[in-house]
Design an enzyme around this catalytic site. Structure first.
Site, PDB file in Angstrom:
ATOM      1  CB  SER A 187      27.321 -29.629  17.207  1.00 50.71           C
ATOM      2  OG  SER A 187      28.010 -30.542  16.500  1.00 50.71           O
ATOM      3  CG  HIS A 215      25.286 -25.986  17.613  1.00 48.01           C
ATOM      4  ND1 HIS A 215      24.119 -26.241  18.676  1.00 48.01           N
ATOM      5  CD2 HIS A 215      25.344 -27.092  16.990  1.00 48.01           C
ATOM      6  CE1 HIS A 215      23.885 -27.723  18.463  1.00 48.01           C
ATOM      7  NE2 HIS A 215      24.659 -28.039  17.326  1.00 48.01           N
ATOM      8  CE  LYS A 247      21.169 -28.004  15.784  1.00 44.11           C
ATOM      9  NZ  LYS A 247      22.444 -28.101  14.768  1.00 44.11           N
TER      10      LYS A 247
HETATM   11  C1  LIG Z   1      22.254 -29.090  13.681  1.00 42.84           C
HETATM   12  C2  LIG Z   1      23.134 -28.608  12.626  1.00 42.84           C
HETATM   13  C3  LIG Z   1      22.690 -28.592  10.956  1.00 42.84           C
HETATM   14  C4  LIG Z   1      21.553 -28.990  10.635  1.00 42.84           C
HETATM   15  O1  LIG Z   1      20.413 -27.971  11.073  1.00 42.84           O
HETATM   16  P1  LIG Z   1      18.916 -28.534  10.902  1.00 42.84           P
HETATM   17  O2  LIG Z   1      18.299 -27.286  10.619  1.00 42.84           O
HETATM   18  O3  LIG Z   1      18.652 -29.213  12.093  1.00 42.84           O
HETATM   19  O4  LIG Z   1      18.927 -29.408   9.522  1.00 42.84           O
HETATM   20  C5  LIG Z   1      23.598 -28.143  10.037  1.00 42.84           C
HETATM   21  N1  LIG Z   1      24.801 -27.678  10.559  1.00 42.84           N
HETATM   22  C6  LIG Z   1      25.452 -27.722  11.695  1.00 42.84           C
HETATM   23  C7  LIG Z   1      26.638 -27.280  12.214  1.00 42.84           C
HETATM   24  C8  LIG Z   1      24.461 -28.208  13.036  1.00 42.84           C
HETATM   25  O5  LIG Z   1      24.988 -28.328  14.149  1.00 42.84           O
END
Ligand SMILES: *Cc1c(COP(=O)(O)O)cnc(C)c1O
Length: 401
Positions: A187, A215, A247
């Site tokens: 990320s 992502h 996302k």
């Molecule tokens: C954003 C993210 C999460 C969390 O996801 P949410 O649905 O916002 O709780 C988990 N793992 C990774 C690798 C992320 O980038």
């Protein structure tokens, strides 16, 4: 003890913690969007080009997605009414999970409240004393917290370093389950895990691979099926995929996709699934529309990648360091944290919303602005951002000219 004394103790704790965070430069006060989550939104009363969201496909405010959310709200109500295992599993939950499994070409899928709780649920359910976990040093906080719930032995390997991974597997033999854990797309840097090679190393040692594709879902792989699909591993029975629906899919939620037995284990053991209420109907409706939309219309992913290539190329032409990013996540390196925060402020003055990140979120000396390009940005949006970047980069001496 009197109530007044307790109140004072609480107040002391709150203010000393807040002071500590402020002194360490870690105090956060979120920016408020005064208009919907879109490529252009409003902050502090002015219109801005938004390069800060994870709304890769522009689905968060898409009419098709919102209409389905509204339809499910009207047909099925505002809330699920109970945890999924008691009385909160509606037909639409099951139907969406079947739709998601079919989309991802996995045997089954289970949806949890968020990506964060998915890591808690899966890692907490699967791992036991005597197991070995190998985790990439840049893995997400929710993986780190999920691992805290297990008694497995935990070892961290250098970022994407398969030799280091192999060394740790050699040094820590176990008859328990071995799990190699990685983000699909990282990320902060926007780079992709070397999944093909990593799975090979895991197999040499009889280890299973666990990919958190937050992502990568909706971004990589045919029609956005994710990083595992991108590497052609969707049918591998020794690969577990988890990810987020928050996302690229534009709504909220997390999923675990794999063998039917994994789904059944999670239904029985994953604590967020067992003890926290499932998604409201509007969320399920919006998600089902999002997965449908990306399959009906390939232009979302095409525009996402066109915009990504254009924005990256132009930033590099201007002389910026984008740190080897391979995906729509595009860091621009500014050096130390104050420079990145100053750049973010100067960009906002020019109508560009992009967030600065410094230590400890990213290593010292690699403070940056993280940009995320979406399918919804127009060329004009990106050109506006690029000319602001050119000005700010010159002003701060990060690029020449
Ligand atoms: C954003 C993210 C999460 C969390 O996801 P949410 O649905 O916002 O709780 C988990 N793992 C990774 C690798 C992320 O980038």
């Amino acid at each position: 003890m009197t109530t007044a004394l307790q109140a004072t103790r609480l107040q002391d704790r709150l203010s000393s913690e807040l002071t500590r965070l402020k002194d360490a430069g870690l105090f956060i006060s979120p920016r408020v969007l005064e208009a919907p989550q879109r490529a252009r939104t409003r902050i502090l009363g002015r219109e801005v080009v938004n390069l800060a969201s994870n709304n890769y496909l522009g689905f968060a405010d898409h009419p098709f997605v919102k209409e389905r959310a509204a339809a499910y709200l009207h047909a099925w109500g505002a809330g699920a009414g109970a945890v999924r295992t008691i009385a909160g599993t509606l037909q639409i939950h099951e139907d969406f999970e079947a739709q998601l499994a079919a989309f991802k070409h996995t045997g089954s899928a289970l949806v949890l409240q968020s990506g964060f709780t998915t890591n808690q649920g899966v890692l907490g359910s699967l791992l036991q004393d005597g197991d070995l976990v190998l985790s990439d040093e840049l893995n997400h906080a929710s993986i780190i917290d999920g691992l805290r719930l297990s008694k497995a032995t935990k070892k961290v390997f250098k970022h994407k370093d398969l030799n280091d991974l192999r060394r740790l597997l050699q040094e820590h033999p176990t008859s328990g389950l071995k799990l190699v854990i990685t983000d699909g797309v990282f990320s902060m840097d926007g780079d992709i895990a070397p999944l093909g090679e990593m799975v090979k190393v895991a197999r040499e040692f009889g280890a299973v691979t666990y990919v958190d594709d937050a992502h990568g879902s909706g971004v990589l792989g045919e029609q956005g099926r994710g990083t595992v699909h991108h590497f052609g591993l969707q049918h591998a029975e020794d690969v577990i995929q988890v990810g987020t629906l928050s996302k690229a899919w534009g709504v909220v939620g997390g999923y675990a996709a794999g063998h039917q037995d994994l789904r059944e284990l999670l239904i029985n053991k994953a604590r967020p699934f067992l003890f926290s209420t499932g998604h409201p109907p509007a969320v399920v409706g919006a998600l089902s529309a999002a997965i449908e939309l990306v399959q009906q219309d390939s232009s979302f992913i095409e525009r996402l990648w066109d915009n990504t290539r254009y924005f990256k190329r132009e930033l590099q032409t201007l002389g910026f360091d984008i740190f080897g990013s391979e995906t729509p996540i595009t860091p621009v390196i500014f050096g130390e944290a104050p420079a990145a925060f100053e750049a973010s402020r100067l960009l906002l003055e020019r109508g560009i919303f992009a967030v600065g990140l410094g230590f400890p979120t990213v290593p010292k000396g690699l403070a940056r602005i993280r940009n995320i390009v979406t399918a919804e940005h127009t060329r004009d949006d990106l050109d506006t951002a690029l000319s602001a970047y050119a000005e700010v980069g010159r002003q701060l001496g990060v690029i020449g000219g």
